[in-house]
Design a protein around this motif. Sequence first.
Motif, PDB file in Angstrom:
ATOM      1  N   ILE A  80     -43.099   4.008 -14.770  1.00  0.00           N
ATOM      2  CA  ILE A  80     -42.592   4.782 -16.017  1.00  0.00           C
ATOM      3  C   ILE A  80     -43.051   3.952 -16.989  1.00  0.00           C
ATOM      4  O   ILE A  80     -43.693   4.831 -18.194  1.00  0.00           O
ATOM      5  N   TRP A  81     -43.222   2.798 -17.090  1.00  0.00           N
ATOM      6  CA  TRP A  81     -43.504   2.038 -18.354  1.00  0.00           C
ATOM      7  C   TRP A  81     -44.956   2.368 -18.452  1.00  0.00           C
ATOM      8  O   TRP A  81     -45.277   2.164 -19.695  1.00  0.00           O
ATOM      9  N   SER A  82     -45.718   2.142 -17.464  1.00  0.00           N
ATOM     10  CA  SER A  82     -47.212   2.277 -17.459  1.00  0.00           C
ATOM     11  C   SER A  82     -47.846   3.701 -17.989  1.00  0.00           C
ATOM     12  O   SER A  82     -48.649   3.809 -18.759  1.00  0.00           O
ATOM     13  N   ALA A  83     -47.003   4.769 -17.631  1.00  0.00           N
ATOM     14  CA  ALA A  83     -47.328   5.999 -17.835  1.00  0.00           C
ATOM     15  C   ALA A  83     -46.765   6.320 -19.467  1.00  0.00           C
ATOM     16  O   ALA A  83     -47.745   6.924 -20.354  1.00  0.00           O
ATOM     17  N   HIS A  84     -45.639   5.565 -19.930  1.00  0.00           N
ATOM     18  CA  HIS A  84     -45.490   5.470 -21.407  1.00  0.00           C
ATOM     19  C   HIS A  84     -46.659   4.816 -22.144  1.00  0.00           C
ATOM     20  O   HIS A  84     -47.004   5.313 -23.284  1.00  0.00           O
ATOM     21  N   GLN A  85     -46.927   3.763 -21.616  1.00  0.00           N
ATOM     22  CA  GLN A  85     -48.021   2.989 -22.505  1.00  0.00           C
ATOM     23  C   GLN A  85     -49.549   3.623 -22.375  1.00  0.00           C
ATOM     24  O   GLN A  85     -50.165   3.783 -23.334  1.00  0.00           O
ATOM     25  N   TYR A  86     -49.713   4.538 -21.471  1.00  0.00           N
ATOM     26  CA  TYR A  86     -51.088   5.209 -21.298  1.00  0.00           C
ATOM     27  C   TYR A  86     -50.870   6.417 -22.444  1.00  0.00           C
ATOM     28  O   TYR A  86     -51.639   6.387 -23.238  1.00  0.00           O
ATOM     29  N   ARG A  87     -49.608   6.821 -22.597  1.00  0.00           N
ATOM     30  CA  ARG A  87     -49.450   8.022 -23.762  1.00  0.00           C
ATOM     31  C   ARG A  87     -49.716   7.280 -25.102  1.00  0.00           C
ATOM     32  O   ARG A  87     -50.319   8.077 -25.618  1.00  0.00           O
ATOM     33  N   ILE A  88     -49.129   6.296 -25.116  1.00  0.00           N
ATOM     34  CA  ILE A  88     -49.124   5.525 -26.466  1.00  0.00           C
ATOM     35  C   ILE A  88     -50.665   5.344 -26.820  1.00  0.00           C
ATOM     36  O   ILE A  88     -51.089   5.699 -27.978  1.00  0.00           O
TER      37      ILE A  88
END
Length: 116
Positions: free
Chosen positions: A50-58
């Motif tokens: 979840i964290w890595s997907a969030h970072q990717y979106r940012i």
Amino acid sequence: MKLSLPLPGWLKAEEEQQIDGVVEPVELVKPGLMLLCMVGLVVVSSLMVIWSAHQYRILFNQQQELVQQWDELQVEWGQLLLEQGTLAANNRVESVAIKRLGMRIPEQVEVIRDER
């Protein structure tokens, strides 16, 4: 006729340590800890996804903003080049020299040679 299947080692140990049908708590702790560790690892792994997907979106949003800024700067650069070309045109330079500076085209031109 009764078939006997081989039992795993941890299950055999439970059967051997049963006293009057009661399993000792020591043998239940090991599988419980193992299950708890596995659940903990699954939770940590899912949180990292979840964290890595969030970072990717940012990062993707930042990259899109930078691409948009680059496009806007390219357009502005093209407009400045056109403006520079317009301001440096010969007929404009001549008209500004005549109007603002009061310059005029000479009636007679003399060429002087440098003799050394």
